[in-house]
Scaffold this motif. Sequence first.
Motif, PDB file in Angstrom:
ATOM      1  N   ARG A  86      11.972 -65.453 -24.609  1.00 34.36           N
ATOM      2  CA  ARG A  86      13.720 -65.699 -24.669  1.00 34.36           C
ATOM      3  C   ARG A  86      13.747 -67.005 -23.897  1.00 34.36           C
ATOM      4  NH1 ARG A  86      17.403 -62.534 -26.463  1.00 34.36           N
ATOM      5  NH2 ARG A  86      16.938 -60.131 -27.115  1.00 34.36           N
ATOM      6  N   SER A  87      13.133 -67.370 -22.845  1.00 35.79           N
ATOM      7  CA  SER A  87      13.336 -68.727 -22.238  1.00 35.79           C
ATOM      8  C   SER A  87      12.729 -69.959 -23.172  1.00 35.79           C
ATOM      9  CB  SER A  87      12.335 -68.746 -21.048  1.00 35.79           C
ATOM     10  OG  SER A  87      12.775 -67.733 -19.969  1.00 35.79           O
ATOM     11  N   LEU A  88      11.868 -69.871 -23.828  1.00 33.97           N
ATOM     12  CA  LEU A  88      11.534 -70.738 -24.920  1.00 33.97           C
ATOM     13  C   LEU A  88      12.615 -70.858 -26.023  1.00 33.97           C
ATOM     14  CD1 LEU A  88       7.716 -70.093 -25.092  1.00 33.97           C
ATOM     15  CD2 LEU A  88       8.778 -72.129 -24.328  1.00 33.97           C
ATOM     16  N   LEU A  89      13.091 -69.910 -26.517  1.00 30.41           N
ATOM     17  CA  LEU A  89      14.022 -69.859 -27.553  1.00 30.41           C
ATOM     18  C   LEU A  89      15.315 -70.540 -27.289  1.00 30.41           C
ATOM     19  CD1 LEU A  89      13.428 -66.066 -29.310  1.00 30.41           C
ATOM     20  CD2 LEU A  89      12.798 -68.547 -30.223  1.00 30.41           C
ATOM     21  N   LYS A  90      15.668 -70.323 -25.894  1.00 34.80           N
ATOM     22  CA  LYS A  90      16.977 -70.768 -25.561  1.00 34.80           C
ATOM     23  C   LYS A  90      16.802 -72.418 -25.254  1.00 34.80           C
ATOM     24  CE  LYS A  90      19.855 -68.698 -22.747  1.00 34.80           C
ATOM     25  NZ  LYS A  90      20.458 -68.069 -21.564  1.00 34.80           N
ATOM     26  N   GLY A  91      15.485 -72.859 -25.125  1.00 40.18           N
ATOM     27  CA  GLY A  91      15.355 -74.114 -25.242  1.00 40.18           C
ATOM     28  C   GLY A  91      15.264 -74.879 -26.539  1.00 40.18           C
ATOM     29  N   ARG A 109      15.662 -71.100 -36.302  1.00 40.46           N
ATOM     30  CA  ARG A 109      16.025 -69.497 -36.068  1.00 40.46           C
ATOM     31  C   ARG A 109      14.834 -68.703 -36.610  1.00 40.46           C
ATOM     32  NH1 ARG A 109      19.886 -68.545 -32.384  1.00 40.46           N
ATOM     33  NH2 ARG A 109      20.423 -66.520 -33.737  1.00 40.46           N
ATOM     34  N   SER A 110      13.501 -69.048 -36.977  1.00 37.22           N
ATOM     35  CA  SER A 110      12.514 -68.451 -37.609  1.00 37.22           C
ATOM     36  C   SER A 110      11.435 -68.124 -36.538  1.00 37.22           C
ATOM     37  CB  SER A 110      11.971 -69.250 -38.794  1.00 37.22           C
ATOM     38  OG  SER A 110      10.961 -68.834 -39.171  1.00 37.22           O
ATOM     39  N   ILE A 111      10.998 -67.003 -36.469  1.00 33.22           N
ATOM     40  CA  ILE A 111       9.768 -66.974 -35.493  1.00 33.22           C
ATOM     41  C   ILE A 111       8.660 -66.417 -36.423  1.00 33.22           C
ATOM     42  CG2 ILE A 111       8.971 -65.292 -33.818  1.00 33.22           C
ATOM     43  CD1 ILE A 111      11.988 -65.102 -32.597  1.00 33.22           C
ATOM     44  N   VAL A 112       7.251 -66.941 -36.272  1.00 34.23           N
ATOM     45  CA  VAL A 112       6.201 -66.576 -37.030  1.00 34.23           C
ATOM     46  C   VAL A 112       5.046 -65.733 -35.755  1.00 34.23           C
ATOM     47  CG1 VAL A 112       4.203 -67.305 -38.030  1.00 34.23           C
ATOM     48  CG2 VAL A 112       6.433 -68.434 -38.726  1.00 34.23           C
ATOM     49  N   PHE A 167      11.123 -58.834 -30.657  1.00 38.63           N
ATOM     50  CA  PHE A 167      11.536 -59.275 -31.954  1.00 38.63           C
ATOM     51  C   PHE A 167      12.644 -58.275 -32.591  1.00 38.63           C
ATOM     52  CE2 PHE A 167       6.877 -60.923 -33.113  1.00 38.63           C
ATOM     53  CZ  PHE A 167       7.080 -61.979 -32.100  1.00 38.63           C
ATOM     54  N   HIS A 168      12.579 -56.989 -32.317  1.00 34.86           N
ATOM     55  CA  HIS A 168      13.558 -56.082 -33.020  1.00 34.86           C
ATOM     56  C   HIS A 168      14.902 -56.354 -32.552  1.00 34.86           C
ATOM     57  CE1 HIS A 168      15.462 -52.350 -34.657  1.00 34.86           C
ATOM     58  NE2 HIS A 168      15.924 -52.315 -33.544  1.00 34.86           N
ATOM     59  N   GLU A 169      15.056 -56.760 -31.144  1.00 36.39           N
ATOM     60  CA  GLU A 169      16.516 -57.210 -30.470  1.00 36.39           C
ATOM     61  C   GLU A 169      16.794 -58.872 -31.103  1.00 36.39           C
ATOM     62  OE1 GLU A 169      15.659 -57.567 -26.388  1.00 36.39           O
ATOM     63  OE2 GLU A 169      15.425 -55.355 -26.099  1.00 36.39           O
ATOM     64  N   GLY A 209      20.184 -62.289 -35.191  1.00 33.79           N
ATOM     65  CA  GLY A 209      20.080 -63.402 -36.256  1.00 33.79           C
ATOM     66  C   GLY A 209      18.803 -64.342 -36.528  1.00 33.79           C
ATOM     67  N   TYR A 210      17.576 -63.755 -35.644  1.00 30.89           N
ATOM     68  CA  TYR A 210      16.349 -64.592 -35.978  1.00 30.89           C
ATOM     69  C   TYR A 210      15.790 -63.752 -37.238  1.00 30.89           C
ATOM     70  CZ  TYR A 210      16.823 -67.303 -31.682  1.00 30.89           C
ATOM     71  OH  TYR A 210      17.208 -68.070 -30.672  1.00 30.89           O
ATOM     72  N   ASP A 211      15.021 -64.606 -38.028  1.00 32.95           N
ATOM     73  CA  ASP A 211      14.208 -64.318 -39.130  1.00 32.95           C
ATOM     74  C   ASP A 211      12.632 -64.230 -38.561  1.00 32.95           C
ATOM     75  OD1 ASP A 211      13.376 -63.671 -41.576  1.00 32.95           O
ATOM     76  OD2 ASP A 211      12.658 -65.728 -41.757  1.00 32.95           O
TER      77      ASP A 211
END
Length: 377
Positions: free
Chosen positions: A79-84, A90-93, A106-108, A113-115
């Motif tokens: 979450r810290s990395l995503l906020k930066g 908006r995509s996570i692999v 990931f579920h959260e 709105g993340y894919d």
Amino acid sequence: MTIYLDSAATAPMRKEAIDAYVEAANNAFGNTQSLHDAGSLAADYLASCKKLWGQFLNVRQDGIYFTGNASEANQLAIRSLLKGRPEHCRSIVSTQLEHASVLSVFHELEQEGYDITYVPVDEFGRIDLDAYEQLVNAQTALVVMQLVNSEMGAVQPVEQCAKIAQQFGVPLHSDIVQGFGKLPVDIGSWGVASAVCSAHKIGGPKGVGIAYLDPAIHWESVYEGTTHQGGFRAGTIDVPGIVSASIAAKHAVMEQPANYEHARKLQDYLIEHLPEGIIATGDIKSKSPFIHGLVLPHVEGQWMMLACNRAQIAISTGTACKIGYGEAMSAMLAMGTESDAAKKFVRVSFHKETTNDEIDHFIQLVGQSLSEFFPHS
């Protein structure tokens, strides 16, 4: 006396780690935020531990943070990395072989709105590197790639994945909990943006997670107003726990080559003596020799675990962080195993004191249950 074949869930505490905890609890009881001498002494202990972890991982010590456990560390780091990251990313692999703490966040994030895109894996749990390369692009916010799967020990090419992600400026987070202290780990040269370790997997205390976030990469606090640890995590720091964890890590790193060779020999012995009909998951040549997922031909994993427990043998049906089959089922299905077979999954995992005799006791019990189930085979 219990035969303990469940070290992937937690390892026995090292005497050196227990002694270190007692000494630090007596001497460094101050709050690291306090300005008096007791606080300064605790802060000195903390600084020494950060320096040690920087050396263990080959990273800058100012990127080391301590949490209440690795599950929390995973969630805070992601979450810290995503906020930066830029708002349009908006995509996570990732993969479906991740730890429960990662899958739950990931579920959260999907609700937010993340894919989430999961890289396919083969029947041994190894990712399709070509497919991964196609999935990562400039719109990717983050790659999450576990080093060693906690169910069957599949090892992912984290360094290659990080280098591919770097071409697009995408950070990679790696849960290295089942790898650190067991396999060679070099986070600095791999180019990993963040990584997470767990003290109790390497003979340290429960309740200490270790997170690394590359100071050169922008991240933001998950909880506004957090002052401890540069804003990464709120709360008074558990200095004795961290000292104990650091001493356990020091010994684990020193012993890593010898312990790996010991586990490899145990793995060879287990595979050679497994009763007919039991399927060992994972690729023996490339997986971690410390973790073994076994699919039984006759009974559900829960039944075998209880039978072993009655015989004072501790095994598991997969990760201890999710009740029932949760993660093991997710991993098995991702590898193409049918759901009925996945329910017949058990896991055995080794530590440095595990012996061939202990494995023999497990094999004999499984063999006995097979002969009772298939009396004419």
